[in-house]
Design a protein around this motif. Sequence first.
Motif, mmCIF file in Angstrom:
data_model
loop_
_atom_site.group_PDB
_atom_site.id
_atom_site.type_symbol
_atom_site.label_atom_id
_atom_site.label_comp_id
_atom_site.label_asym_id
_atom_site.label_seq_id
_atom_site.Cartn_x
_atom_site.Cartn_y
_atom_site.Cartn_z
ATOM 1 N N ILE A 1 0.626 -1.608 0.157
ATOM 2 C CA ILE A 1 0.348 0.069 0.074
ATOM 3 C C ILE A 1 0.946 1.487 0.088
ATOM 4 O O ILE A 1 0.945 2.623 -0.691
ATOM 5 N N VAL A 2 1.955 1.434 0.750
ATOM 6 C CA VAL A 2 3.158 2.328 0.398
ATOM 7 C C VAL A 2 3.165 2.348 -0.750
ATOM 8 O O VAL A 2 3.671 3.850 -1.069
ATOM 9 N N LEU A 3 4.063 1.468 -0.911
ATOM 10 C CA LEU A 3 4.533 1.641 -2.634
ATOM 11 C C LEU A 3 3.180 2.276 -3.618
ATOM 12 O O LEU A 3 3.442 3.102 -4.091
ATOM 13 N N LEU A 4 2.307 1.662 -2.971
ATOM 14 C CA LEU A 4 1.413 2.092 -4.361
ATOM 15 C C LEU A 4 0.959 3.234 -4.264
ATOM 16 O O LEU A 4 0.569 4.097 -5.545
ATOM 17 N N GLY A 5 1.568 3.930 -2.964
ATOM 18 C CA GLY A 5 0.505 5.576 -2.978
ATOM 19 C C GLY A 5 -0.803 6.279 -2.712
ATOM 20 O O GLY A 5 -1.177 6.991 -2.876
ATOM 21 N N GLU A 6 -1.351 5.317 -2.645
ATOM 22 C CA GLU A 6 -2.773 5.462 -2.596
ATOM 23 C C GLU A 6 -3.153 5.786 -1.407
ATOM 24 O O GLU A 6 -2.236 5.117 -0.370
ATOM 25 N N GLU A 7 -4.357 6.008 -0.670
ATOM 26 C CA GLU A 7 -4.372 6.570 0.391
ATOM 27 C C GLU A 7 -5.745 5.085 0.431
ATOM 28 O O GLU A 7 -6.706 5.115 0.185
ATOM 29 N N ILE A 8 -5.722 4.336 2.208
ATOM 30 C CA ILE A 8 -6.649 3.986 3.017
ATOM 31 C C ILE A 8 -6.774 4.506 4.179
ATOM 32 O O ILE A 8 -5.551 4.560 4.826
ATOM 33 N N ASP A 9 -7.991 4.247 5.036
ATOM 34 C CA ASP A 9 -8.136 4.002 6.251
ATOM 35 C C ASP A 9 -7.408 2.752 7.412
ATOM 36 O O ASP A 9 -7.905 1.988 6.597
ATOM 37 N N PHE A 10 -6.066 3.431 7.512
ATOM 38 C CA PHE A 10 -4.814 2.227 7.958
ATOM 39 C C PHE A 10 -5.724 2.180 9.626
ATOM 40 O O PHE A 10 -5.547 0.440 10.249
ATOM 41 N N GLY A 11 -6.680 2.719 10.148
ATOM 42 C CA GLY A 11 -7.432 2.205 11.426
ATOM 43 C C GLY A 11 -7.960 1.076 11.260
ATOM 44 O O GLY A 11 -8.041 0.101 12.005
ATOM 45 N N ARG A 12 -9.033 1.280 10.083
ATOM 46 C CA ARG A 12 -10.326 -0.213 10.061
ATOM 47 C C ARG A 12 -9.241 -0.762 9.018
ATOM 48 O O ARG A 12 -9.986 -2.397 9.566
ATOM 49 N N LEU A 13 -8.160 -1.005 8.388
ATOM 50 C CA LEU A 13 -7.338 -1.940 7.619
ATOM 51 C C LEU A 13 -6.919 -2.820 8.497
ATOM 52 O O LEU A 13 -7.206 -4.223 9.192
#
Length: 263
Positions: free
Chosen positions: A145-157
């Motif tokens: 995900i970091v390499l992808l550079g996209e945003e995501i809700d890490f709390g929910r993940l």
Amino acid sequence: MSTIYKHEMKLLYKTLFIWTVAVGGLCFVCILLFNSMKGEMEGMADSFSQMGAFADAFGMSQLSIATLEGFYATEVGTVHSLGAALFAAIISMVMLSKEEDGHTGEFLFTLPVSRAKVITAKLMTVITNVVMFNVISVGAYMLGIVLLGEEIDFGRLLLYHGMQLFMHLEVAGICFGLSAFMKKNKLGLGLGVVMIFYAYDLMARVIPDLSDYKLFSPFSYSNAADILSTGEVEGSAFILGMVLMVVCVVFAYVNYGKRDLAA
């Protein structure tokens, strides 16, 4: 007890490595492919979300597959959830039964160590492998995900993967309990347990009459689409799953500790 634990860990390290690379590696590659597939999925997202029962079963009616959360839930979540559950079932289903099936029990139980300590060492081996599988795999997903550079809700993940860990431990506990009753290795039974739970969860999501009873499947409280879309966990299903896990482990101690073992 520590000697038995170390011995079991050595026996399983290849299995852990192969399954972690296979499942974790596949999901890692899927994450990296998201950007290249994003344009095509944007055109298909609406169609997928309107596919009725199919969309409900795989969470595409809750999250758009064109977003990272939706893609993660439908692609990565499915592979990780089922793959890790199968791994947990494989290692725990034969953990106790292999001593009779392989005729090694006649040596193991002549050692100055109680059956309870043997069971504990084997149970700790299962727990360690399930935790390591999840930690390594989730670490790879986070890197992707970091390499992808996209945003995501890490709390929910993280909440989702926490529930996944508990689900895999529940599956392991159920299969560990079954293993205590077996004189032969019944690997197929463990795999069947996972597939039945998974199929039941899918059916409960598309059949209205079963929706109130989906809590009987451990996949119900660890569903990626549910958690990533709402940030909530179905508490009753989670509590039932943890109770079932504890009961199965207790049965393993009680039954394996008192029954006659075949030489």
